[in-house]
Scaffold this active site. Structure first.
Site, short mmCIF file in Angstrom:
data_model
loop_
_atom_site.label_atom_id
_atom_site.label_comp_id
_atom_site.label_asym_id
_atom_site.label_seq_id
_atom_site.Cartn_x
_atom_site.Cartn_y
_atom_site.Cartn_z
N SER A 226 4.77 2.64 8.07
CA SER A 226 4.39 1.47 7.29
C SER A 226 5.55 1.00 6.42
O SER A 226 6.16 1.79 5.70
CB SER A 226 3.19 1.79 6.38
OG SER A 226 2.03 1.94 7.14
N HIS B 26 0.82 -1.21 0.00
CA HIS B 26 0.00 0.00 0.00
C HIS B 26 0.85 1.27 0.00
O HIS B 26 0.36 2.34 -0.32
CB HIS B 26 -0.98 -0.01 1.18
CG HIS B 26 -0.38 0.29 2.51
ND1 HIS B 26 -0.12 -0.70 3.45
CD2 HIS B 26 0.01 1.45 3.09
CE1 HIS B 26 0.40 -0.15 4.54
NE2 HIS B 26 0.49 1.16 4.34
N ASP C 176 0.00 -7.61 1.40
CA ASP C 176 0.42 -6.21 1.55
C ASP C 176 1.94 -6.08 1.57
O ASP C 176 2.51 -5.34 2.38
CB ASP C 176 -0.18 -5.61 2.83
CG ASP C 176 -0.09 -4.08 2.83
OD1 ASP C 176 -0.04 -3.49 1.74
OD2 ASP C 176 -0.04 -3.48 3.92
#
Length: 384
Positions: free
Chosen positions: A239, A131, A161
């Site tokens: 992230s 993402h 992911d």
């Protein structure tokens, strides 16, 4: 010279010799010969050695891996926003102004910029979240030495992911040491490292709060993940950064935050899972996910110590439907594995692979049934 004077002189010389001997003897005790004979060198003082030994395990862990943590800047070219002409949301100009919306300008072509984190795990190869880089036209990797280099997307997998980038430049590269997420336990130290808002090597500390968290428990149904839960804060922009153990080894990839009353919940992808996905992306540019087309529900059972795993949904025209699996069937065994949790089913189907038959034992009402199912890739289920 008189005898008496001669005796006194001899006694004086003897006494001086004794004093000199005992002086040397004392010096030998206080300053051993091996120290006296050593030449002077620029060795660290006791205080400097003591200072190093007093470094916390957190400092040592970050020093070991911090140089391999990178900032990922992405750019995406947006031609124009697709909005219905009669959208009631933007009819009120005060509403637009209050939320900082400028419809005429916003409808022009523009460049969207985003930022995340990642880490170098092999020569010029960066692991991060899918993402973070999804839909990007340009990706730039920022190193801790201040260099910014373009990077190419090797592959990404939305179901886990995960994404792998290749830095366009010459090494040598600092590399993070990958640990073993199978060895971590609840209560172990967890150190989250990332570059939120471009602030490199931001560090937070916590413990491993839980293991094997199924993302469906978090209301996420389009991913295929079992996550590490930690109370180490994962901030926006973290992230894709590494979750470290006390030795500075990567045990997970920071991926998800869930806010709640009182505190937030942080989650990371186990590094053992991430390694397997990364190497598939490097080799094939994609990842195969064997599936049979069912969703699973875990229910506690007072008669048994373990949970009951039931079928919650069957995808139409899937291998599961074709084999005769139905909603509310209780899964007893998949392959040679007795089923105690939903993760057991997922693991066995994944290990079996696609286009190879697997035996499934289930219970329907009070009847035991044996079925043969041939898993397919998850992309085949989506296309049906």
């Amino acid at each position: 010279m008189y005898p008496t004077k001669i005796k006194k002189l001899k006694w004086k010389i003897y006494s001086q010799k004794q004093i000199l001997f005992y002086s040397f003897f004392a010096i030998g005790i206080l300053c051993p010969s091996n120290l006296i004979s050593q030449p002077f060198t620029n060795k660290p003082s006791f205080s400097e050695v003591n200072l190093y030994s007093n470094k916390s395990f957190i400092t040592k862990a970050v020093e070991r891996t911090g140089a391999a943590v990178v900032t990922i800047d992405t750019q995406r070219y947006v031609k124009k926003r697709k909005l219905p002409r009669n959208s009631q949301l933007f009819l009120d100009p005060y509403f637009e102004r209050f939320f900082g919306l400028d419809l005429p300008n916003d409808n022009r072509p523009r460049i969207e910029q985003n930022q995340g984190s990642g880490f170098i795990f092999a020569d010029g190869l960066v692991m991060t979240n899918a993402h973070v880089v999804n839909g990007s036209d340009k990706v730039t990797v920022g190193l801790t030495n201040g260099k910014k280099l373009n990077a190419k997307l090797i592959g990404q997998d939305f179901f886990t992911d995960l994404a792998v980038l290749k830095i366009e430049g010459e090494g040598p590269w600092p590399k993070a040491k990958l640990g073993d997420s199978a060895k971590i336990k609840v209560g172990d130290w967890a150190i989250a490292v990332g570059n939120p808002f471009g602030l490199e090597n931001t560090v937070t500390l916590g413990i491993i709060s839980n293991l094997n968290r199924n993302v469906t428990q978090l209301g996420i149904y389009d991913k295929k993940l079992e996550l590490i839960q930690t109370d180490a804060a994962i901030n926006p922009g973290n992230s894709g950064g590494p979750l470290l153990n006390r030795d500075g080894e990567v045990i997970g990839i920071n991926t998800l935050i869930r806010s709640g009353p009182g505190a937030g919940l942080s989650f990371a992808i186990p590094i053992n899972k991430a390694k397997g996905i990364a190497y598939q992306l490097i080799k094939n540019g994609k990842v195969i996910h064997p599936m049979i087309g069912i969703s699973l529900i875990e229910e506690s059972n007072s008669d048994r110590k373990n949970n009951v795993v039931k079928v919650g949904y069957v995808v139409p025209n899937s291998p599961a439907e074709k084999s005769g699996i139905k909603v509310d069937d209780i899964l007893i065994k998949v392959g040679n594995k007795d089923i105690e949790s939903a993760s057991d089913v997922i693991d066995q189907i994944s290990k079996n692979g696609i286009y190879k038959q697997v035996n499934i034992f289930l219970k329907r009402r009070n009847k035991l049934i044996k079925l043969k199912v041939i898993p397919t890739d998850i992309t085949n289920l989506q296309n049906k």
